[in-house]
Write a protein that holds these residues in place. Structure first.
Motif, PDB file in Angstrom:
ATOM      1  N   MET A  66       0.794  -1.145   0.008  1.00 57.21           N
ATOM      2  CA  MET A  66       0.206  -0.049   0.158  1.00 57.21           C
ATOM      3  C   MET A  66       0.845   1.269  -0.046  1.00 57.21           C
ATOM      4  O   MET A  66       0.472   2.288  -0.348  1.00 57.21           O
ATOM      5  N   ILE A  68       2.534   2.404   2.534  1.00 57.41           N
ATOM      6  CA  ILE A  68       2.610   3.180   3.751  1.00 57.41           C
ATOM      7  C   ILE A  68       3.659   2.594   4.764  1.00 57.41           C
ATOM      8  O   ILE A  68       3.610   2.990   5.858  1.00 57.41           O
ATOM      9  N   THR A  87       3.487   6.617  -3.973  1.00 56.25           N
ATOM     10  CA  THR A  87       2.960   7.193  -2.824  1.00 56.25           C
ATOM     11  C   THR A  87       1.681   6.195  -2.588  1.00 56.25           C
ATOM     12  O   THR A  87       0.931   5.866  -3.876  1.00 56.25           O
ATOM     13  N   SER A  88       1.190   6.518  -1.449  1.00 52.01           N
ATOM     14  CA  SER A  88      -0.075   5.436  -1.387  1.00 52.01           C
ATOM     15  C   SER A  88      -1.397   6.132  -1.953  1.00 52.01           C
ATOM     16  O   SER A  88      -2.246   5.335  -2.441  1.00 52.01           O
ATOM     17  N   ASP A  89      -1.414   7.311  -2.014  1.00 46.80           N
ATOM     18  CA  ASP A  89      -2.689   7.797  -2.665  1.00 46.80           C
ATOM     19  C   ASP A  89      -2.549   7.449  -4.028  1.00 46.80           C
ATOM     20  O   ASP A  89      -3.628   7.002  -4.694  1.00 46.80           O
ATOM     21  N   ALA A  92      -3.348   3.702  -4.235  1.00 44.00           N
ATOM     22  CA  ALA A  92      -5.130   3.718  -4.014  1.00 44.00           C
ATOM     23  C   ALA A  92      -5.701   3.920  -5.495  1.00 44.00           C
ATOM     24  O   ALA A  92      -6.714   3.064  -5.668  1.00 44.00           O
ATOM     25  N   ARG A  93      -5.175   4.782  -5.910  1.00 41.83           N
ATOM     26  CA  ARG A  93      -5.987   5.376  -7.202  1.00 41.83           C
ATOM     27  C   ARG A  93      -5.692   4.329  -8.478  1.00 41.83           C
ATOM     28  O   ARG A  93      -6.575   4.261  -9.622  1.00 41.83           O
ATOM     29  N   PHE A  98      -7.325  -0.720   0.955  1.00 39.08           N
ATOM     30  CA  PHE A  98      -6.728  -1.385   2.188  1.00 39.08           C
ATOM     31  C   PHE A  98      -7.774  -1.270   3.260  1.00 39.08           C
ATOM     32  O   PHE A  98      -8.265  -0.231   3.617  1.00 39.08           O
ATOM     33  N   PRO A 100      -7.260  -1.932   7.238  1.00 41.51           N
ATOM     34  CA  PRO A 100      -6.411  -2.149   8.123  1.00 41.51           C
ATOM     35  C   PRO A 100      -6.924  -2.883   9.584  1.00 41.51           C
ATOM     36  O   PRO A 100      -8.048  -2.822   9.876  1.00 41.51           O
ATOM     37  N   GLY A 104      -9.371   1.353  11.547  1.00 44.51           N
ATOM     38  CA  GLY A 104      -9.156   2.981  11.017  1.00 44.51           C
ATOM     39  C   GLY A 104     -10.607   3.491  10.869  1.00 44.51           C
ATOM     40  O   GLY A 104     -10.674   4.244   9.961  1.00 44.51           O
ATOM     41  N   PRO A 118     -13.615   7.377   1.583  1.00 45.83           N
ATOM     42  CA  PRO A 118     -12.747   7.124   0.457  1.00 45.83           C
ATOM     43  C   PRO A 118     -13.277   7.502  -0.927  1.00 45.83           C
ATOM     44  O   PRO A 118     -14.355   7.237  -1.105  1.00 45.83           O
ATOM     45  N   ILE A 162     -14.366   0.495   1.642  1.00 46.35           N
ATOM     46  CA  ILE A 162     -13.716   0.299   0.481  1.00 46.35           C
ATOM     47  C   ILE A 162     -14.615  -0.156  -0.703  1.00 46.35           C
ATOM     48  O   ILE A 162     -13.974  -0.324  -1.963  1.00 46.35           O
TER      49      ILE A 162
ATOM     50  N   LEU B 178      -3.819   6.910   6.984  1.00 40.82           N
ATOM     51  CA  LEU B 178      -4.873   6.068   6.374  1.00 40.82           C
ATOM     52  C   LEU B 178      -5.759   6.735   5.287  1.00 40.82           C
ATOM     53  O   LEU B 178      -5.976   6.147   4.262  1.00 40.82           O
ATOM     54  N   ARG B 180      -4.565   9.019   3.264  1.00 37.41           N
ATOM     55  CA  ARG B 180      -3.855   8.929   2.221  1.00 37.41           C
ATOM     56  C   ARG B 180      -3.927   7.639   1.312  1.00 37.41           C
ATOM     57  O   ARG B 180      -3.939   7.520   0.135  1.00 37.41           O
ATOM     58  N   PHE B 182      -6.414   5.868   1.067  1.00 35.19           N
ATOM     59  CA  PHE B 182      -7.643   5.815   0.647  1.00 35.19           C
ATOM     60  C   PHE B 182      -7.573   6.650  -0.767  1.00 35.19           C
ATOM     61  O   PHE B 182      -8.594   6.325  -1.893  1.00 35.19           O
ATOM     62  N   GLY B 183      -6.561   7.121  -1.133  1.00 33.70           N
ATOM     63  CA  GLY B 183      -6.222   7.801  -2.344  1.00 33.70           C
ATOM     64  C   GLY B 183      -6.376   9.405  -2.342  1.00 33.70           C
ATOM     65  O   GLY B 183      -6.725  10.035  -3.190  1.00 33.70           O
TER      66      GLY B 183
END
Lengths: 248, 287
Positions: A66, A68, A87-89, A92-93, A98, A100, A104, A118, A162, B178, B180, B182-183
């Protein structure tokens, strides 16, 4: 050749092509070297479970995928794109979601806000009606503070949010931890249904009895390496080994 | 009785500035975990930008209300991108020292060029004069400042507490990693949040220019009281900082009427009492 590549790849389930390819993945928390060269694959449409004792490196593997974890090395290919430096963003895109271990859920947000937090990263996410069909409890508690939900409801919310995003590759970290058997069963049904709908799921579990109800394949993680792997059909034959690996 | 109402009005006006400034501090602290000591200097910059816009560009007060927060907000975002972002995860002390240093430099530069005396900025024609309310005479500009500040404060509260964007901000305050994952581009959101907080300070500066004149140290004088307001209200609480800002302005005004000798210290006495009884502030969370 990395030592972990010696592990035979478990028999592939009847699923699509390779979606995630992890090779010689290493990761660090500050000065602590946690992953020492992880290798495994996930194919489209299957449920793959990482098993292992506490502290073996399962969660770190998910967090590394992910993006992170501060320091990573090796190669992580998602749909043939190397994401080790992303990067994590951005990850995700690309369609990875994820959930956790600690769930979270945000205490300053109500259930509706948690659910809608999200962003939709691609078309094809589940509409809210379908999510409420999967988790009817959430619909009744939309205006409650996120952390006022029970543990099981929080886990449902963590998975539900998600599913909206359109990501088709889900990473679930110990979704059954600390939950009552009836809730575990419900989460099992949900994962089975998601698999049927074509989601690919990478699951981290200590509870392999639960995992055996949903998984196609297993990898065993120990000391930051994959030390074994087998398919669900081979589970019975590997039970003794598995007990030794997991210390149960 | 007229004097009491007049002091109440002065209290409300000071309260407006306290609320706008402490609101910006609360927004910045919530998101960046930085105690922004540069806030007073940025407030002063807002007033100076309005002064420059008027005297160099012929741009009036109404446009200054829009442009000064944007210009100073962009300056703030550059500060965040080039300096503050490197303090992520470090002790609060580093942010405090860095922003204190930035405040000294900014104020020093302005003092070098403009000295310490005030530059005049006149009230816009539409807001000149006053109204006789029967029980008191209300200068229109002062009434405008109170109402406009209140509207801006409530709009900011609404943005943060009731909108989707605000939910993202609140979530990122709790768990940026977290959010971040998520996008959501959290670093960009942090920069924009700092810009918003700084923009609020600059807006207060523009509002203050016709009342207090434009001076390089106008922010330094105010910021100490504003920090006391923030400590009383509680760091990181949006509504808390708005209510405390206005309430303390009024308390200060009433003290000026009933016991003028204590008017400069009443806020600090309250701060001591609140710290003794509730160290996180009346509505705040632990830092």
């Amino acid at each position: 050749m990395p030592e972990t590549a010696m592990v035979d790849a478990p028999a592939k389930a009847a699923t699509g092509g390779n979606i995630l390819q992890v090779r010689n993945l290493e990761a660090w928390y500050g000065e602590s070297h946690i992953l020492h060269g992880i290798d495994f694959d996930v194919n489209a449409g299957e449920v793959v479970t990482l098993l292992g004792r506490n502290g073996a490196g399962k969660t770190t593997t998910l967090k590394s995928i992910m993006g992170i974890i501060g320091k990573r090395a090796g190669s992580i290919k998602f749909n043939n794109q190397d994401i080790i430096r992303a990067t994590s963003d951005k990850i995700a895109r690309m369609g990875i979601a994820f959930c956790p271990e600690e769930r979270g859920i945000f205490s300053s947000l109500d259930v509706r806000e948690n659910l809608l937090l999200p962003p939709v990263v691609r078309p094809g996410g589940l509409p809210l009606e379908q999510i409420f069909d999967l988790f009817p409890n959430l619909k009744e508690r939309l205006n409650s503070q996120g952390t006022k939900l029970s543990g099981g409801e929080q886990q449902m919310l963590a998975i539900a949010r998600i599913l909206r995003t359109g990501a088709r590759f889900l990473m679930l970290d110990e979704p059954t931890e600390g939950l009552a058997p009836v809730i575990i069963q419900q989460i099992g049904h949900t994962i089975a249904r998601l698999k049927k709908e074509g989601f690919t799921i990478l699951l981290v579990e200590q509870n392999f009895r639960f995992a055996s109800t949903v998984a196609d394949r297993y990898y065993v993680v120990e000391h930051g390496k994959i030390i074994d792997g087998f398919s669900n059909a081979e589970l019975a034959a590997n039970m003794d080994k598995l007990h030794t690996y997991l210390g149960v | 009785m007229q004097a009491l109402y007049a002091q109440l009005l002065v209290g409300l006006i000071n309260g407006s500035f306290y609320a706008l400034l402490s609101l910006g501090l609360a927004v910045i602290f919530g998101m960046l975990n930085i105690i922004n000591f540069a806030h007073g200097a940025l407030y002063m910059m807002g007033a100076f930008v309005a002064y420059f816009l008027l005297n160099l560009g012929g741009i009036n007060y109404w446009w200054a209300l829009l442009f000064a927060p944007i210009i100073v907000g962009i300056f703030g975002m550059i500060l965040e991108r080039t300096m503050l972002k490197f303090l992520t995860g470090l002790d609060h002390l580093y942010g405090l020292l860095l922003t204190f240093g930035i405040a000294l430099i900014v104020q020093g530069v302005f003092q070098n060029y403009f000295g310490s005396s005030g530059l005049p900025y006149s009230i816009p024609d539409q807001l000149k004069g006053g109204m006789n309310l029967g029980f008191m005479f209300l200068p229109i500009y002062r009434g405008w400042v109170v109402i406009f500040s209140l509207v801006v404060c409530l709009a900011t509260w609404f943005l943060i507490e009731k909108t989707r964007l605000g939910a993202n901000l609140r979530a990122a305050t709790e768990n940026p990693t977290l959010v971040r994952a998520f996008g959501i581009n959290v670093p960009r959101m942090i920069t924009l949040t700092y810009g918003l907080g700084v923009g609020l300070a600059a807006l207060a500066g523009v509002l203050s220019a016709p009342i207090n004149q434009v001076r390089p140290l106008m922010g330094a004088d105010l910021i100490i009281v504003v920090f006391a307001v923030v400590v009383i209200g509680g760091m990181g609480s949006i509504m808390g900082s708005i209510i405390t800002g206005f309430a303390l302005g009024v308390i200060e005004g009433l003290t000026k009427y009933f016991y003028p000798e204590a008017s400069n210290t009443v806020v600090f006495v309250l701060m001591v009492l609140v710290l003794l009884v509730k160290p996180t502030g009346l509505t705040g969370r632990a830092a």
